[in-house]
Write an enzyme that holds these catalytic residues in place. Structure first.
Site, PDB file in Angstrom:
ATOM      1  N   TYR A   1      -2.064   4.382   3.333  1.00 12.66           N
ATOM      2  CA  TYR A   1      -2.923   3.450   2.600  1.00 12.66           C
ATOM      3  C   TYR A   1      -2.129   2.191   2.240  1.00 12.66           C
ATOM      4  O   TYR A   1      -2.601   1.062   2.439  1.00 12.66           O
ATOM      5  CB  TYR A   1      -3.445   4.148   1.335  1.00 12.66           C
ATOM      6  CG  TYR A   1      -4.321   3.296   0.451  1.00 12.66           C
ATOM      7  CD1 TYR A   1      -5.615   2.959   0.844  1.00 12.66           C
ATOM      8  CD2 TYR A   1      -3.870   2.839  -0.784  1.00 12.66           C
ATOM      9  CE1 TYR A   1      -6.428   2.182   0.022  1.00 12.66           C
ATOM     10  CE2 TYR A   1      -4.672   2.073  -1.609  1.00 12.66           C
ATOM     11  CZ  TYR A   1      -5.956   1.747  -1.201  1.00 12.66           C
ATOM     12  OH  TYR A   1      -6.764   0.969  -2.017  1.00 12.66           O
TER      13      TYR A   1
ATOM     14  N   SER B   1     -22.216  -1.295  -1.393  1.00 12.21           N
ATOM     15  CA  SER B   1     -23.185  -0.350  -1.968  1.00 12.21           C
ATOM     16  C   SER B   1     -22.699   0.334  -3.235  1.00 12.21           C
ATOM     17  O   SER B   1     -23.497   0.717  -4.079  1.00 12.21           O
ATOM     18  CB  SER B   1     -23.555   0.719  -0.930  1.00 12.21           C
ATOM     19  OG  SER B   1     -22.415   1.482  -0.584  1.00 12.21           O
ATOM     20  N   ARG B   2     -21.403   0.496  -3.357  1.00 15.93           N
ATOM     21  CA  ARG B   2     -20.858   1.278  -4.483  1.00 15.93           C
ATOM     22  C   ARG B   2     -19.629   0.577  -5.037  1.00 15.93           C
ATOM     23  O   ARG B   2     -19.098  -0.347  -4.422  1.00 15.93           O
ATOM     24  CB  ARG B   2     -20.424   2.674  -4.022  1.00 15.93           C
ATOM     25  CG  ARG B   2     -21.530   3.558  -3.573  1.00 15.93           C
ATOM     26  CD  ARG B   2     -21.028   4.963  -3.253  1.00 15.93           C
ATOM     27  NE  ARG B   2     -20.437   5.075  -1.938  1.00 15.93           N
ATOM     28  CZ  ARG B   2     -19.155   5.329  -1.692  1.00 15.93           C
ATOM     29  NH1 ARG B   2     -18.307   5.477  -2.699  1.00 15.93           N
ATOM     30  NH2 ARG B   2     -18.705   5.426  -0.461  1.00 15.93           N
TER      31      ARG B   2
ATOM     32  N   THR C   1      -1.415 -13.850  -3.426  1.00 18.48           N
ATOM     33  CA  THR C   1      -1.858 -12.509  -3.829  1.00 18.48           C
ATOM     34  C   THR C   1      -1.891 -12.453  -5.339  1.00 18.48           C
ATOM     35  O   THR C   1      -0.884 -12.728  -5.996  1.00 18.48           O
ATOM     36  CB  THR C   1      -0.885 -11.429  -3.308  1.00 18.48           C
ATOM     37  OG1 THR C   1      -0.873 -11.480  -1.882  1.00 18.48           O
ATOM     38  CG2 THR C   1      -1.324 -10.043  -3.751  1.00 18.48           C
TER      39      THR C   1
ATOM     40  N   LYS D   1      -2.765  -1.810   3.245  1.00 19.62           N
ATOM     41  CA  LYS D   1      -3.020  -2.825   2.214  1.00 19.62           C
ATOM     42  C   LYS D   1      -1.915  -3.884   2.194  1.00 19.62           C
ATOM     43  O   LYS D   1      -2.166  -5.052   1.876  1.00 19.62           O
ATOM     44  CB  LYS D   1      -3.167  -2.157   0.841  1.00 19.62           C
ATOM     45  CG  LYS D   1      -4.424  -1.301   0.718  1.00 19.62           C
ATOM     46  CD  LYS D   1      -5.677  -2.145   0.873  1.00 19.62           C
ATOM     47  CE  LYS D   1      -6.951  -1.374   0.642  1.00 19.62           C
ATOM     48  NZ  LYS D   1      -8.157  -2.227   0.757  1.00 19.62           N
TER      49      LYS D   1
ATOM     50  N   GLY E   1     -35.769 -10.582   2.679  1.00 24.77           N
ATOM     51  CA  GLY E   1     -34.334 -10.845   2.802  1.00 24.77           C
ATOM     52  C   GLY E   1     -33.974 -12.298   2.585  1.00 24.77           C
ATOM     53  O   GLY E   1     -33.078 -12.831   3.246  1.00 24.77           O
TER      54      GLY E   1
HETATM   55  N1  LIG Z   1     -10.592   2.148  -6.924  1.00 21.49           N
HETATM   56  C1  LIG Z   1      -9.354   1.738  -7.082  1.00 21.49           C
HETATM   57  O1  LIG Z   1      -8.639   2.151  -7.996  1.00 21.49           O
HETATM   58  C2  LIG Z   1      -8.786   0.684  -6.151  1.00 21.49           C
HETATM   59  C3  LIG Z   1      -7.549   0.123  -6.473  1.00 21.49           C
HETATM   60  C4  LIG Z   1      -7.008  -0.863  -5.652  1.00 21.49           C
HETATM   61  C5  LIG Z   1      -7.717  -1.310  -4.553  1.00 21.49           C
HETATM   62  N2  LIG Z   1      -8.919  -0.752  -4.255  1.00 21.49           N
HETATM   63  C6  LIG Z   1      -9.637  -1.286  -3.077  1.00 21.49           C
HETATM   64  O2  LIG Z   1     -10.852  -1.863  -3.532  1.00 21.49           O
HETATM   65  C7  LIG Z   1     -11.845  -1.772  -2.500  1.00 21.49           C
HETATM   66  C8  LIG Z   1     -13.107  -1.125  -3.067  1.00 21.49           C
HETATM   67  O3  LIG Z   1     -12.746   0.165  -3.549  1.00 21.49           O
HETATM   68  P1  LIG Z   1     -13.773   1.084  -4.383  1.00 21.49           P
HETATM   69  O4  LIG Z   1     -12.926   1.925  -5.260  1.00 21.49           O
HETATM   70  O5  LIG Z   1     -14.859   0.259  -4.959  1.00 21.49           O
HETATM   71  O6  LIG Z   1     -14.325   2.013  -3.184  1.00 21.49           O
HETATM   72  P2  LIG Z   1     -15.597   2.975  -3.128  1.00 21.49           P
HETATM   73  O7  LIG Z   1     -16.173   3.192  -4.481  1.00 21.49           O
HETATM   74  O8  LIG Z   1     -15.175   4.148  -2.313  1.00 21.49           O
HETATM   75  O9  LIG Z   1     -16.648   2.083  -2.266  1.00 21.49           O
HETATM   76  C9  LIG Z   1     -16.340   1.737  -0.947  1.00 21.49           C
HETATM   77  C10 LIG Z   1     -17.472   0.904  -0.351  1.00 21.49           C
HETATM   78  O10 LIG Z   1     -17.156   0.681   1.044  1.00 21.49           O
HETATM   79  C11 LIG Z   1     -18.139   1.329   1.872  1.00 21.49           C
HETATM   80  N3  LIG Z   1     -17.456   1.967   2.987  1.00 21.49           N
HETATM   81  C12 LIG Z   1     -16.513   2.956   2.927  1.00 21.49           C
HETATM   82  N4  LIG Z   1     -16.154   3.341   4.154  1.00 21.49           N
HETATM   83  C13 LIG Z   1     -16.892   2.578   5.018  1.00 21.49           C
HETATM   84  C14 LIG Z   1     -16.984   2.514   6.435  1.00 21.49           C
HETATM   85  N5  LIG Z   1     -16.263   3.322   7.235  1.00 21.49           N
HETATM   86  N6  LIG Z   1     -17.832   1.610   6.988  1.00 21.49           N
HETATM   87  C15 LIG Z   1     -18.584   0.797   6.219  1.00 21.49           C
HETATM   88  N7  LIG Z   1     -18.538   0.815   4.867  1.00 21.49           N
HETATM   89  C16 LIG Z   1     -17.703   1.703   4.281  1.00 21.49           C
HETATM   90  C17 LIG Z   1     -18.822   2.369   0.968  1.00 21.49           C
HETATM   91  O11 LIG Z   1     -20.144   2.658   1.381  1.00 21.49           O
HETATM   92  P3  LIG Z   1     -20.465   3.912   2.365  1.00 21.49           P
HETATM   93  O12 LIG Z   1     -19.646   5.075   1.903  1.00 21.49           O
HETATM   94  O13 LIG Z   1     -21.950   4.127   2.279  1.00 21.49           O
HETATM   95  O14 LIG Z   1     -20.067   3.468   3.735  1.00 21.49           O
HETATM   96  C18 LIG Z   1     -18.814   1.621  -0.368  1.00 21.49           C
HETATM   97  O15 LIG Z   1     -19.859   0.676  -0.400  1.00 21.49           O
HETATM   98  C19 LIG Z   1     -11.196  -0.964  -1.363  1.00 21.49           C
HETATM   99  O16 LIG Z   1     -10.698  -1.837  -0.380  1.00 21.49           O
HETATM  100  C20 LIG Z   1     -10.036  -0.244  -2.056  1.00 21.49           C
HETATM  101  O17 LIG Z   1      -8.997   0.063  -1.156  1.00 21.49           O
HETATM  102  C21 LIG Z   1      -9.482   0.233  -5.014  1.00 21.49           C
END
Ligand SMILES: NC(=O)c1ccc[n+]([C@@H]2O[C@H](COP(=O)([O-])OP(=O)(O)OC[C@H]3O[C@@H](n4cnc5c(N)ncnc54)[C@H](OP(=O)(O)O)[C@@H]3O)[C@@H](O)[C@H]2O)c1
Length: 244
Positions: free
Chosen positions: A154, A14-15, A235, A158, A53
């Site tokens: 975290y 979603s985001r 990786t 990971k 859908g």
């Molecule tokens: N942003 C960074 O800098 C970064 C860096 C390295 C790795 N990552 C990894 O990349 C991935 C995406 O990160 P992002 O930054 O795009 O995260 P984000 O903006 O927080 O989005 C997270 C997504 O997961 C969903 N989500 C969160 N908790 C959930 C739950 N308990 N059940 C079901 N859905 C859930 C959220 O929707 P809802 O809240 O509506 O559930 C949203 O769609 C993650 O695995 C993160 O650890 C991020």
């Protein structure tokens, strides 16, 4: 409903990165199934454009509810008859000194970032093995590769994904399924919205390419991993050189 189009499951679509991945796969002509806890304007626009859908499926699922996660995979299979690719993207960015972190938060992070990934992968994998073809991409983090104060829990979740990736790759390679991980550097999303300008500047200073990643960088890398059968168990750090 059955089709020749590739069916791609993306958790947390979603985001942030998940949203960009959903859009990229739809643009590529794939069928996309995703879940998150709540809907938003991005999800609602896609549902309104495709009320039956045919190419897009979303459900409200709490990722730590394993029955819900298993049920989601079964619904996708019933509806589209196959699962060709899985992108394990949903994650929670728990942050804080370990001694100050509650056991409840530790449990939440391990459950969503690790156990739920394993449960969803197991549920999708059976369909891939039956077809003797599939691609799995696990979204890890640079924090799996480098230590960072305040991110011990975290990082543990990971880093565990990387072990899961390698061992599962060797298990299911003979059945035609690739399993890889991407370790993104910091990119702009709600998850890192709390970073101060000074923290952002420090990350950029420590990054050889002198820029934070973008969601597009990660999307491009996922697309590459979905396109090849020659790479598995690997990786890919997509981090502007942060970990080199
Ligand atoms: N942003 C960074 O800098 C970064 C860096 C390295 C790795 N990552 C990894 O990349 C991935 C995406 O990160 P992002 O930054 O795009 O995260 P984000 O903006 O927080 O989005 C997270 C997504 O997961 C969903 N989500 C969160 N908790 C959930 C739950 N308990 N059940 C079901 N859905 C859930 C959220 O929707 P809802 O809240 O509506 O559930 C949203 O769609 C993650 O695995 C993160 O650890 C991020």
């Amino acid at each position: 409903m059955s089709s020749d189009k590739r069916v791609v499951v993306i958790s947390g679509g979603s985001r942030g990165l998940g949203q960009a991945l959903v859009q990229d796969r739809l643009d590529a002509g794939d069928i996309v199934a995703t879940f998150s806890r709540s809907s938003n304007s991005f999800i609602e626009q896609l549902r309104e454009a495709d009320p039956n859908g045919e190419r897009f499926h979303w459900e409200a699922i709490e990722g730590t509810d394993f029955d819900g996660v298993r049920g989601f995979a079964m619904t996708v299979l019933r509806r589209y008859k196959r699962i060709d690719a899985l992108i394990n993207n949903a994650g929670v960015g728990i942050e804080g000194l370990l001694t100050m972190t509650s056991e409840r938060d530790i449990h939440q992070a391990l459950t969503l970032n690790l156990e739920s990934v394993i449960v969803l992968t197991r549920a999708c994998l059976k369909a891939m093995i039956a077809e003797r073809r599939g691609s799995i991409v696990n979204i890890s983090s640079v924090n799996a590769l480098r230590g960072h104060k305040g991110l011990a829990v975290y990082s543990a979740t990971k880093a565990a994904l990387l072990g899961f990736t390698r061992s599962l790759a060797s298990e299911v390679g003979p059945q035609g399924v690739t399993v890889n991980a991407i370790a993104p550097g910091f990119f702009e999303s709600d998850m890192v919205g709390h970073l101060t300008d000074a923290q952002r500047a420090r990350i950029i200073r420590r990054t050889p390419m002198r820029a934070m990643c973008t969601t597009q960088d990660i999307v491009d890398s996922v697309r590459f991993l979905l396109s090849t059968r020659a790479i598995t168990g690997q990786t890919l750090a997509v981090d502007g050189g942060f970990t080199c």
